[in-house]
Design a protein around this motif. Structure first.
Motif, PDB file in Angstrom:
ATOM      1  N   ARG A  70       0.848  -1.176   0.000  1.00  0.00           N
ATOM      2  CA  ARG A  70       0.000   0.000   0.000  1.00  0.00           C
ATOM      3  C   ARG A  70       0.887   1.231   0.000  1.00  0.00           C
ATOM      4  N   LEU A  71       0.662   2.103  -0.945  1.00  0.00           N
ATOM      5  CA  LEU A  71       1.430   3.339  -1.030  1.00  0.00           C
ATOM      6  C   LEU A  71       0.840   4.381  -0.084  1.00  0.00           C
ATOM      7  N   GLU A  72       1.698   5.073   0.618  1.00  0.00           N
ATOM      8  CA  GLU A  72       1.262   6.143   1.501  1.00  0.00           C
ATOM      9  C   GLU A  72       1.083   7.445   0.729  1.00  0.00           C
ATOM     10  N   LYS A  73       1.773   7.546  -0.402  1.00  0.00           N
ATOM     11  CA  LYS A  73       1.699   8.721  -1.250  1.00  0.00           C
ATOM     12  C   LYS A  73       1.927   8.227  -2.678  1.00  0.00           C
ATOM     13  N   HIS A  74       1.360   8.884  -3.645  1.00  0.00           N
ATOM     14  CA  HIS A  74       1.490   8.539  -5.062  1.00  0.00           C
ATOM     15  C   HIS A  74       0.548   7.404  -5.446  1.00  0.00           C
ATOM     16  N   ARG A  75       0.632   6.988  -6.697  1.00  0.00           N
ATOM     17  CA  ARG A  75      -0.213   5.926  -7.238  1.00  0.00           C
ATOM     18  C   ARG A  75       0.623   5.007  -8.117  1.00  0.00           C
ATOM     19  N   PHE A  76       0.166   3.765  -8.217  1.00  0.00           N
ATOM     20  CA  PHE A  76       0.808   2.818  -9.125  1.00  0.00           C
ATOM     21  C   PHE A  76       0.383   3.137 -10.552  1.00  0.00           C
ATOM     22  N   PHE A  77       1.290   2.939 -11.493  1.00  0.00           N
ATOM     23  CA  PHE A  77       0.917   2.970 -12.897  1.00  0.00           C
ATOM     24  C   PHE A  77       0.312   1.604 -13.202  1.00  0.00           C
ATOM     25  N   TRP A  78      -0.942   1.583 -13.630  1.00  0.00           N
ATOM     26  CA  TRP A  78      -1.641   0.321 -13.877  1.00  0.00           C
ATOM     27  C   TRP A  78      -2.040   0.281 -15.339  1.00  0.00           C
ATOM     28  N   GLU A  84      -8.767  -8.761 -19.978  1.00  0.00           N
ATOM     29  CA  GLU A  84      -8.956  -8.827 -18.535  1.00  0.00           C
ATOM     30  C   GLU A  84      -7.637  -9.065 -17.807  1.00  0.00           C
ATOM     31  N   VAL A  85      -6.705  -9.754 -18.492  1.00  0.00           N
ATOM     32  CA  VAL A  85      -5.444 -10.137 -17.864  1.00  0.00           C
ATOM     33  C   VAL A  85      -4.313  -9.926 -18.859  1.00  0.00           C
ATOM     34  N   LEU A  86      -3.179  -9.421 -18.367  1.00  0.00           N
ATOM     35  CA  LEU A  86      -1.961  -9.320 -19.170  1.00  0.00           C
ATOM     36  C   LEU A  86      -0.883 -10.156 -18.511  1.00  0.00           C
ATOM     37  N   GLU A  87      -0.074 -10.814 -19.303  1.00  0.00           N
ATOM     38  CA  GLU A  87       1.072 -11.539 -18.751  1.00  0.00           C
ATOM     39  C   GLU A  87       2.284 -10.626 -18.837  1.00  0.00           C
ATOM     40  N   PHE A  88       2.926 -10.422 -17.700  1.00  0.00           N
ATOM     41  CA  PHE A  88       4.087  -9.545 -17.609  1.00  0.00           C
ATOM     42  C   PHE A  88       5.310 -10.365 -17.250  1.00  0.00           C
ATOM     43  N   SER A  89       6.468  -9.802 -17.556  1.00  0.00           N
ATOM     44  CA  SER A  89       7.716 -10.391 -17.095  1.00  0.00           C
ATOM     45  C   SER A  89       7.924  -9.965 -15.641  1.00  0.00           C
ATOM     46  N   HIS A  90       8.823 -10.643 -14.953  1.00  0.00           N
ATOM     47  CA  HIS A  90       9.139 -10.252 -13.578  1.00  0.00           C
ATOM     48  C   HIS A  90       9.733  -8.846 -13.546  1.00  0.00           C
ATOM     49  N   ARG A  91      10.453  -8.531 -14.566  1.00  0.00           N
ATOM     50  CA  ARG A  91      11.066  -7.201 -14.655  1.00  0.00           C
ATOM     51  C   ARG A  91       9.995  -6.115 -14.739  1.00  0.00           C
ATOM     52  N   GLN A  92       8.982  -6.324 -15.603  1.00  0.00           N
ATOM     53  CA  GLN A  92       7.896  -5.358 -15.728  1.00  0.00           C
ATOM     54  C   GLN A  92       7.112  -5.235 -14.424  1.00  0.00           C
ATOM     55  N   PHE A  93       6.906  -6.361 -13.753  1.00  0.00           N
ATOM     56  CA  PHE A  93       6.208  -6.344 -12.472  1.00  0.00           C
ATOM     57  C   PHE A  93       7.006  -5.542 -11.441  1.00  0.00           C
ATOM     58  N   ARG A  94       8.303  -5.719 -11.438  1.00  0.00           N
ATOM     59  CA  ARG A  94       9.173  -4.968 -10.524  1.00  0.00           C
ATOM     60  C   ARG A  94       9.072  -3.470 -10.810  1.00  0.00           C
ATOM     61  N   LEU A  97       6.051  -2.100  -9.105  1.00  0.00           N
ATOM     62  CA  LEU A  97       6.287  -1.946  -7.670  1.00  0.00           C
ATOM     63  C   LEU A  97       7.205  -0.761  -7.376  1.00  0.00           C
ATOM     64  N   ASP A  98       8.114  -0.459  -8.300  1.00  0.00           N
ATOM     65  CA  ASP A  98       9.052   0.649  -8.119  1.00  0.00           C
ATOM     66  C   ASP A  98       8.491   1.997  -8.563  1.00  0.00           C
ATOM     67  N   GLY A  99       7.243   2.003  -9.069  1.00  0.00           N
ATOM     68  CA  GLY A  99       6.612   3.257  -9.456  1.00  0.00           C
ATOM     69  C   GLY A  99       6.821   3.672 -10.895  1.00  0.00           C
ATOM     70  N   LEU A 100       7.303   2.760 -11.724  1.00  0.00           N
ATOM     71  CA  LEU A 100       7.501   3.065 -13.142  1.00  0.00           C
ATOM     72  C   LEU A 100       6.300   2.579 -13.952  1.00  0.00           C
ATOM     73  N   ASP A 101       6.099   3.175 -15.109  1.00  0.00           N
ATOM     74  CA  ASP A 101       5.028   2.754 -16.010  1.00  0.00           C
ATOM     75  C   ASP A 101       5.580   1.651 -16.913  1.00  0.00           C
ATOM     76  N   PRO A 102       5.155   0.403 -16.731  1.00  0.00           N
ATOM     77  CA  PRO A 102       5.728  -0.707 -17.500  1.00  0.00           C
ATOM     78  C   PRO A 102       5.423  -0.630 -18.990  1.00  0.00           C
ATOM     79  N   MET A 103       4.431   0.141 -19.363  1.00  0.00           N
ATOM     80  CA  MET A 103       4.094   0.259 -20.776  1.00  0.00           C
ATOM     81  C   MET A 103       4.977   1.304 -21.474  1.00  0.00           C
TER      82      MET A 103
END
Length: 117
Positions: A70-78, A84-94, A97-103
């Motif tokens: 849960r982020l205390e500030k900011h938002r996740f790029f989703w 309905e579902v996308l398959e991501f690499s572990h790198r994209q998932f990371r 979590l790090d606040g980057l836009d995987p797209m």
């Protein structure tokens, strides 16, 4: 820290998920609604409407694990998509979590070679 195995698949469940759901509710969603196999060790990643909380459901040998950030500030790029579902690499998932836009993040393309012997 969330264990990340290189063999496990990462499935990003798009749209908003009710974060009141726990293991039972999320596993029913994965198996029945999304028609994905639960017991493979794959990571199933869910996000709330405000994009401030992520839950990850996965099977670990003899039981389900549920991990939350849960982020205390900011938002996740989703990601947004018609699917309905996308398959991501572990790198994209990371990256999520790090606040980057995987797209938007682009690295060098993967190279593969064949032996010519």
């Amino acid at each position: 820290m969330l264990p990340v195995e290189s063999k496990a698949q990462v499935f990003i469940v798009l749209g908003a998920t009710d974060m009141r759901k726990a293991v039972n509710g999320l596993s029913i969603m994965v198996a029945d609604h999304l028609d994905l196999e639960l017991f493979t060790g794959s990571f199933f990643v869910f996000c709330n409407r405000g994009r401030t909380s992520i839950k990850v459901l996965y099977w670990d040998n003899n039981g389900f694990c549920l991990w939350q950030k849960r982020l205390e500030k900011h938002r996740f790029f989703w990601p947004e998509s018609e699917q309905e579902v996308l398959e991501f690499s572990h790198r994209q998932f990371r990256w999520i979590l790090d606040g980057l836009d995987p797209m938007q993040v682009k690295g060098h393309p993967r190279l593969s070679y064949k032996n010519i012997l």
